[in-house]
Design a protein around this motif. Structure first.
Motif, PDB file in Angstrom:
ATOM      1  N   ARG A  25       0.510  -1.538   0.040  1.00  0.00           N
ATOM      2  CA  ARG A  25       0.066   0.213   0.056  1.00  0.00           C
ATOM      3  C   ARG A  25       0.719   1.325   0.067  1.00  0.00           C
ATOM      4  NH1 ARG A  25      -2.631  -2.920   4.161  1.00  0.00           N
ATOM      5  NH2 ARG A  25      -2.149  -1.107   5.557  1.00  0.00           N
ATOM      6  N   ASP A  26       1.930   1.149   1.141  1.00  0.00           N
ATOM      7  CA  ASP A  26       2.866   2.047   1.007  1.00  0.00           C
ATOM      8  C   ASP A  26       3.579   2.267  -0.422  1.00  0.00           C
ATOM      9  OD1 ASP A  26       2.326   2.724   3.437  1.00  0.00           O
ATOM     10  OD2 ASP A  26       3.703   1.815   4.767  1.00  0.00           O
ATOM     11  N   LYS A  27       4.168   1.771  -1.085  1.00  0.00           N
ATOM     12  CA  LYS A  27       4.651   1.775  -2.116  1.00  0.00           C
ATOM     13  C   LYS A  27       3.911   2.759  -3.718  1.00  0.00           C
ATOM     14  CE  LYS A  27       7.644  -1.570  -5.687  1.00  0.00           C
ATOM     15  NZ  LYS A  27       7.848  -2.275  -5.830  1.00  0.00           N
ATOM     16  N   LEU A  28       2.687   1.834  -3.019  1.00  0.00           N
ATOM     17  CA  LEU A  28       1.369   2.452  -4.531  1.00  0.00           C
ATOM     18  C   LEU A  28       0.974   3.391  -4.670  1.00  0.00           C
ATOM     19  CD1 LEU A  28      -0.282   1.566  -6.695  1.00  0.00           C
ATOM     20  CD2 LEU A  28      -2.119   0.815  -5.246  1.00  0.00           C
ATOM     21  N   SER A  29       0.539   3.967  -2.975  1.00  0.00           N
ATOM     22  CA  SER A  29       0.897   5.502  -3.282  1.00  0.00           C
ATOM     23  C   SER A  29       1.751   6.931  -2.626  1.00  0.00           C
ATOM     24  CB  SER A  29       0.414   5.589  -1.249  1.00  0.00           C
ATOM     25  OG  SER A  29      -0.339   6.621  -0.595  1.00  0.00           O
ATOM     26  N   LYS A  30       2.811   5.566  -2.899  1.00  0.00           N
ATOM     27  CA  LYS A  30       3.986   6.366  -3.330  1.00  0.00           C
ATOM     28  C   LYS A  30       4.152   6.847  -5.090  1.00  0.00           C
ATOM     29  CE  LYS A  30       7.162   5.855   0.791  1.00  0.00           C
ATOM     30  NZ  LYS A  30       8.795   5.097   1.256  1.00  0.00           N
ATOM     31  N   PHE A  35       3.654  10.397  -9.100  1.00  0.00           N
ATOM     32  CA  PHE A  35       2.572   9.964 -10.836  1.00  0.00           C
ATOM     33  C   PHE A  35       1.930  11.715 -10.060  1.00  0.00           C
ATOM     34  CE2 PHE A  35      -1.253  10.190 -13.449  1.00  0.00           C
ATOM     35  CZ  PHE A  35      -0.254  10.184 -14.721  1.00  0.00           C
ATOM     36  N   GLY A  36       2.069  12.280  -9.590  1.00  0.00           N
ATOM     37  CA  GLY A  36       0.680  13.372  -9.383  1.00  0.00           C
ATOM     38  C   GLY A  36       1.489  14.356  -9.219  1.00  0.00           C
ATOM     39  N   SER A  37       3.144  14.569  -9.133  1.00  0.00           N
ATOM     40  CA  SER A  37       3.800  15.755  -9.000  1.00  0.00           C
ATOM     41  C   SER A  37       4.559  16.168 -10.524  1.00  0.00           C
ATOM     42  CB  SER A  37       4.548  15.336  -7.829  1.00  0.00           C
ATOM     43  OG  SER A  37       5.359  13.932  -8.496  1.00  0.00           O
ATOM     44  N   THR A  38       4.120  14.920 -11.171  1.00  0.00           N
ATOM     45  CA  THR A  38       5.189  15.107 -12.403  1.00  0.00           C
ATOM     46  C   THR A  38       4.728  16.466 -13.274  1.00  0.00           C
ATOM     47  OG1 THR A  38       4.394  13.027 -14.005  1.00  0.00           O
ATOM     48  CG2 THR A  38       6.037  12.895 -12.487  1.00  0.00           C
ATOM     49  N   PRO A  39       5.649  17.259 -13.785  1.00  0.00           N
ATOM     50  CA  PRO A  39       4.850  18.324 -14.650  1.00  0.00           C
ATOM     51  C   PRO A  39       4.321  18.188 -15.876  1.00  0.00           C
ATOM     52  CG  PRO A  39       7.232  18.004 -14.903  1.00  0.00           C
ATOM     53  CD  PRO A  39       6.419  17.267 -13.695  1.00  0.00           C
ATOM     54  N   MET A  40       3.069  18.212 -16.634  1.00  0.00           N
ATOM     55  CA  MET A  40       2.092  18.233 -17.797  1.00  0.00           C
ATOM     56  C   MET A  40       3.650  18.761 -19.111  1.00  0.00           C
ATOM     57  SD  MET A  40      -0.518  17.419 -17.432  1.00  0.00           S
ATOM     58  CE  MET A  40      -1.947  17.615 -16.166  1.00  0.00           C
ATOM     59  N   ARG A  41       3.003  17.986 -19.763  1.00  0.00           N
ATOM     60  CA  ARG A  41       3.893  18.203 -21.406  1.00  0.00           C
ATOM     61  C   ARG A  41       4.032  19.596 -21.239  1.00  0.00           C
ATOM     62  NH1 ARG A  41       2.927  13.349 -25.821  1.00  0.00           N
ATOM     63  NH2 ARG A  41       3.455  12.037 -24.668  1.00  0.00           N
ATOM     64  N   SER A  42       2.970  20.515 -21.119  1.00  0.00           N
ATOM     65  CA  SER A  42       3.239  21.578 -21.716  1.00  0.00           C
ATOM     66  C   SER A  42       3.982  22.562 -20.447  1.00  0.00           C
ATOM     67  CB  SER A  42       1.694  22.057 -21.741  1.00  0.00           C
ATOM     68  OG  SER A  42       1.557  22.519 -20.803  1.00  0.00           O
ATOM     69  N   GLY A  43       4.916  22.422 -19.981  1.00  0.00           N
ATOM     70  CA  GLY A  43       5.767  22.579 -18.902  1.00  0.00           C
ATOM     71  C   GLY A  43       4.977  22.919 -17.920  1.00  0.00           C
ATOM     72  N   LYS A  44       3.461  23.052 -17.723  1.00  0.00           N
ATOM     73  CA  LYS A  44       2.997  23.652 -16.258  1.00  0.00           C
ATOM     74  C   LYS A  44       3.788  22.807 -15.183  1.00  0.00           C
ATOM     75  CE  LYS A  44      -1.042  24.583 -18.058  1.00  0.00           C
ATOM     76  NZ  LYS A  44      -2.498  24.340 -17.842  1.00  0.00           N
ATOM     77  N   GLY A  57      -1.572  12.976  -0.438  1.00  0.00           N
ATOM     78  CA  GLY A  57      -1.190  13.029  -1.758  1.00  0.00           C
ATOM     79  C   GLY A  57      -2.700  12.527  -1.418  1.00  0.00           C
ATOM     80  N   LEU A  58      -2.631  11.446  -3.259  1.00  0.00           N
ATOM     81  CA  LEU A  58      -3.618  11.882  -4.092  1.00  0.00           C
ATOM     82  C   LEU A  58      -4.423  10.177  -2.873  1.00  0.00           C
ATOM     83  CD1 LEU A  58      -5.797  11.590  -6.282  1.00  0.00           C
ATOM     84  CD2 LEU A  58      -4.251   9.783  -7.311  1.00  0.00           C
ATOM     85  N   LEU A  59      -3.593   9.539  -2.349  1.00  0.00           N
ATOM     86  CA  LEU A  59      -4.559   7.829  -1.698  1.00  0.00           C
ATOM     87  C   LEU A  59      -4.182   7.923  -0.535  1.00  0.00           C
ATOM     88  CD1 LEU A  59      -3.888   5.156  -4.600  1.00  0.00           C
ATOM     89  CD2 LEU A  59      -6.258   6.462  -3.613  1.00  0.00           C
ATOM     90  N   GLY A  60      -3.100   9.308  -0.009  1.00  0.00           N
ATOM     91  CA  GLY A  60      -2.737   9.365   1.573  1.00  0.00           C
ATOM     92  C   GLY A  60      -3.697   8.386   2.499  1.00  0.00           C
ATOM     93  N   GLY A  61      -4.964   9.478   1.838  1.00  0.00           N
ATOM     94  CA  GLY A  61      -5.891   9.371   3.438  1.00  0.00           C
ATOM     95  C   GLY A  61      -6.727   8.279   3.131  1.00  0.00           C
ATOM     96  N   LEU A  62      -7.000   6.835   1.835  1.00  0.00           N
ATOM     97  CA  LEU A  62      -7.412   6.470   1.854  1.00  0.00           C
ATOM     98  C   LEU A  62      -6.471   4.623   3.143  1.00  0.00           C
ATOM     99  CD1 LEU A  62      -8.326   5.642  -1.589  1.00  0.00           C
ATOM    100  CD2 LEU A  62      -9.814   6.452   1.200  1.00  0.00           C
TER     101      LEU A  62
END
Length: 64
Positions: A25-30, A35-44, A57-62
């Motif tokens: 679970r911890d590995k999947l959450s990380k 994945f959520g913190s990687t920048p978009m292709r447009s450079g944002k 994070g995305l799944l930290g609360g679960l």
């Protein structure tokens, strides 16, 4: 129909495995967090907000 049953069975087995194995679970959450913190292709850059420091994070609360 058979593929749908097989996919649901695999999903169920994966969920059962994650419920029993905290390290997995911890590995999947990380992985989702990175994945959520990687920048978009447009450079944002990644989104930052005042609540980001207390957000786990995305799944930290679960999983905690």
């Amino acid at each position: 129909m058979m593929r749908k049953k097989m996919a649901l069975a695999a999903l169920g087995l994966g969920a059962a495995y994650l419920m029993r194995n905290k390290d997995a679970r911890d590995k999947l959450s990380k992985q989702f967090d990175s994945f959520g913190s990687t920048p978009m292709r447009s450079g944002k850059s990644s989104r930052t907000s005042p609540s980001a420091s207390r957000n786990k994070g995305l799944l930290g609360g679960l999983f905690n």
